[in-house]
Design a protein around this motif. Structure first.
Motif, PDB file in Angstrom:
ATOM      1  N   ARG A 105       0.721  -0.865   0.206  1.00  0.00           N
ATOM      2  CA  ARG A 105      -0.012   0.174  -0.135  1.00  0.00           C
ATOM      3  C   ARG A 105       0.779   1.042   0.223  1.00  0.00           C
ATOM      4  O   ARG A 105       0.338   2.306   0.192  1.00  0.00           O
ATOM      5  CB  ARG A 105      -1.065   0.091   1.340  1.00  0.00           C
ATOM      6  CG  ARG A 105      -2.202  -1.136   1.292  1.00  0.00           C
ATOM      7  CD  ARG A 105      -3.238  -0.878   2.608  1.00  0.00           C
ATOM      8  NE  ARG A 105      -3.964  -1.479   2.784  1.00  0.00           N
ATOM      9  CZ  ARG A 105      -3.863  -3.141   3.348  1.00  0.00           C
ATOM     10  NH1 ARG A 105      -2.547  -3.106   4.123  1.00  0.00           N
ATOM     11  NH2 ARG A 105      -4.316  -4.003   3.359  1.00  0.00           N
ATOM     12  N   GLY A 156      -0.924  -3.477  -7.269  1.00  0.00           N
ATOM     13  CA  GLY A 156      -2.070  -2.177  -7.165  1.00  0.00           C
ATOM     14  C   GLY A 156      -3.219  -3.082  -5.685  1.00  0.00           C
ATOM     15  O   GLY A 156      -2.826  -3.665  -4.772  1.00  0.00           O
ATOM     16  N   ASP A 157      -3.989  -2.061  -5.550  1.00  0.00           N
ATOM     17  CA  ASP A 157      -4.956  -1.727  -4.615  1.00  0.00           C
ATOM     18  C   ASP A 157      -5.824  -2.795  -4.421  1.00  0.00           C
ATOM     19  O   ASP A 157      -6.290  -3.715  -3.199  1.00  0.00           O
ATOM     20  CB  ASP A 157      -5.862  -0.909  -4.829  1.00  0.00           C
ATOM     21  CG  ASP A 157      -5.133   0.667  -4.703  1.00  0.00           C
ATOM     22  OD1 ASP A 157      -4.082   1.230  -3.872  1.00  0.00           O
ATOM     23  OD2 ASP A 157      -6.131   1.598  -5.426  1.00  0.00           O
ATOM     24  N   ASP A 158      -5.921  -3.690  -5.413  1.00  0.00           N
ATOM     25  CA  ASP A 158      -7.205  -4.921  -5.496  1.00  0.00           C
ATOM     26  C   ASP A 158      -5.943  -6.286  -5.584  1.00  0.00           C
ATOM     27  O   ASP A 158      -6.512  -7.259  -6.817  1.00  0.00           O
ATOM     28  CB  ASP A 158      -8.438  -4.405  -6.178  1.00  0.00           C
ATOM     29  CG  ASP A 158      -9.345  -5.817  -6.581  1.00  0.00           C
ATOM     30  OD1 ASP A 158      -9.097  -7.240  -5.004  1.00  0.00           O
ATOM     31  OD2 ASP A 158     -10.608  -5.716  -6.674  1.00  0.00           O
TER      32      ASP A 158
END
Length: 205
Positions: free
Chosen positions: A105, A119-121
């Protein structure tokens, strides 16, 4: 389709924190860093475990790592000499060559070659990796990431070297709150050192 394979050194009480060195992971005041290396130095002088790890790693087509483990590995395998003789050089060449997928993150760029942010997901990104043609995507360390993978049923196999040690403290592979899971035992054998090699596959129920 690729497979997500988690490999860990763990104690009898499930601790998987900092097996390889005293400075590897000092979080929460952990004082037993290097416990796996210390045990092997005394009890596995014939290096019975070495060829097993090399066999496992010969199947590695990519690495999947959490931020902390990635930074530790990038500062070690990422800078060590690929021409070092024996397993050190062989593993360094392998880890430099394969793609490295990193869950973070906070990181915005990665210096170790062939490294990519998920990435975020993270669950969706890992599922896409599993769906691509290929072999084994290897996870070492990365206990927070493993918990996320377990929660979304994304681990195809666990390969564990279980050491006959109880530390009584430290981060656990299957910590409190881990998804309830049942496994089929694919392989189990005891080395002369007392280490138990256990390969588990999650049972679909």
């Amino acid at each position: 389709m690729s497979r997500i394979v988690v490999q860990e050194f763990v104690t009898l009480d499930g601790v998987a924190q900092a097996p390889g060195g005293s400075e590897e992971d000092l979080a929460d005041g952990f004082e037993h860093g290097g416990w796996q290396m210390d045990y092997d130095a005394v009890h596995d002088r014939d290096d019975e475990g070495g060829p097993i790890i090399m066999d496992w790693e010969s199947r590695t087509e990519a690495l999947l790592l959490g931020r902390k483990t990635y930074e530790i590995w990038a500062g070690a395998w990422g800078v060590w000499d690929e021409h070092e003789p024996g397993s050190m050089g062989e593993l360094t060449r392998t880890y430099n060559r394969v793609p490295k997928h990193v869950a973070s993150r906070t990181l915005t760029e990665l210096g170790w070659k062939n490294s990519h942010l998920l990435g975020d997901d993270v669950p969706t990104a890992v599922q896409k990796l599993r769906e691509e043609p290929g072999g084994e995507i290897r996870v070492w360390g990365s206990l927070n990431l493993i918990r996320t993978l377990g929660a979304h049923d994304l681990v195809d196999q666990y390969r564990l070297a279980v050491y006959p040690i109880v530390l009584g403290t430290g981060k656990k592979l299957f910590a409190e709150g881990f998804r309830t899971s049942t496994f089929d035992v694919v392989e189990s054998r005891v080395l002369k050192s007392g280490v138990i090699i256990t390969v588990l596959r999650r049972r679909n129920e």
